[in-house]
Design an enzyme around this catalytic site. Structure first.
Site, short mmCIF file in Angstrom:
data_model
loop_
_atom_site.label_atom_id
_atom_site.label_comp_id
_atom_site.label_asym_id
_atom_site.label_seq_id
_atom_site.Cartn_x
_atom_site.Cartn_y
_atom_site.Cartn_z
N CYS A 131 4.91 -1.15 -2.67
CA CYS A 131 3.44 -1.02 -2.60
C CYS A 131 2.81 -2.32 -2.08
O CYS A 131 2.94 -2.63 -0.90
CB CYS A 131 2.88 -0.59 -3.95
SG CYS A 131 1.10 -0.26 -3.91
N ASP A 178 2.32 11.20 -0.82
CA ASP A 178 1.60 9.98 -1.19
C ASP A 178 0.13 10.15 -0.82
O ASP A 178 -0.22 10.23 0.36
CB ASP A 178 2.21 8.79 -0.43
CG ASP A 178 1.70 7.45 -0.95
OD1 ASP A 178 0.51 7.37 -1.32
OD2 ASP A 178 2.48 6.49 -0.95
N HIS A 211 3.76 8.46 -4.44
CA HIS A 211 3.76 7.01 -4.32
C HIS A 211 4.52 6.38 -5.48
O HIS A 211 4.29 6.71 -6.64
CB HIS A 211 2.32 6.50 -4.29
CG HIS A 211 2.21 5.04 -3.97
ND1 HIS A 211 2.06 4.58 -2.69
CD2 HIS A 211 2.24 3.95 -4.76
CE1 HIS A 211 1.99 3.26 -2.71
NE2 HIS A 211 2.10 2.86 -3.96
#
Length: 244
Positions: A131, A178, A211
């Site tokens: 991330c 995501d 995600h």
């Protein structure tokens, strides 16, 4: 794009109840978690997400890399600033992020690279990031030629970003579902890489995943996702093994 209530995709996910096999050390102005196998000259920098360098999930990833023969170091790239907490107010996230720019980490990267070379005897170096850390990987792989391989896991990309000027092979892991990285952005990234990138790269989308799936989900409580979690981790290690 990110909605106003949740400007970042990182939920805490499954917070691993995990102690870690390594130790905390001081690396110049920052702290770091280090896990070392018995004897190797290969090292991987593990870059945390918004929840910081002490998150058990990220240390689990570092220990997994160490078990595969790498000195694994997870430094505090926030350099002492507070990581994001699940209880924090998302309306203040953008202001919080302004003081933690994933592209302004050269001072920390320099310190970590020096430590790995001088204190750990590392000669072959790679980097992985999750991330926020995935964005940091994009930056580092365009800046530091000594990083021989990079793996960016769901690092946010914008239509305006051009990260095709990579110096060494880079693997991009994305999740099909995501909510914060639309597939059209992944397609655009692939187009730019195909047109401009001079080194090996791969962009892979994992079906049905959300995600953070590689380090946010425990296989034992997400049985339907287990094959993809394991595949993502295996792909990450295989990429490092190929190029580092």
């Amino acid at each position: 794009m990110a909605n106003e209530l949740r400007p970042c995709p990182c939920g805490i996910g499954d917070r691993f109840d995990y102690e870690g096999c390594g130790q905390e050390v001081q690396v110049e102005h920052i702290k770091a978690y280090v896990c070392k196998p018995a004897s190797t000259d290969k090292a991987v920098i593990v870059i945390h997400d918004i929840f910081g360098w002490q998150l058990p999930n990220t240390r689990y990833m570092a220990d997994m890399l160490a078990a595969n023969g790498y000195i694994a170091i997870c430094p505090d790239f926030f350099a002492g600033k507070q990581p994001w907490k699940p209880s924090d107010n998302w309306s203040k996230f953008d202001d919080w992020l302004k003081t933690r720019d994933a592209r302004k980490i050269n001072k920390e990267a320099d310190a970590v690279l020096k430590y790995l070379k001088e204190q750990c005897g590392a000669k072959k170096l790679g980097v992985v990031g999750f991330c926020w850390g995935g964005v940091a990987v994009h930056h580092l792989m365009m800046t530091y030629s000594e990083l021989k391989a990079g793996v960016s896991l769901y690092g946010l990309i914008k239509d305006s970003d051009d990260i095709s000027n990579l110096l060494n092979p880079t693997f991009f892991i994305f999740a099909e579902k995501d909510d914060f990285i639309p597939l059209h952005q992944v397609t655009l990234l692939e187009q730019k890489l195909k047109k401009n990138c001079k080194v090996d790269y791969e962009v892979k989308i994992y079906p049905g995943q959300t995600h953070g799936f590689v380090h946010r989900k425990r296989e034992d409580i997400n049985p339907q996702d287990k094959p993809f979690i394991e595949e993502g981790r295996k792909d990450m290690i295989n990429w490092l093994n190929k190029y580092v």
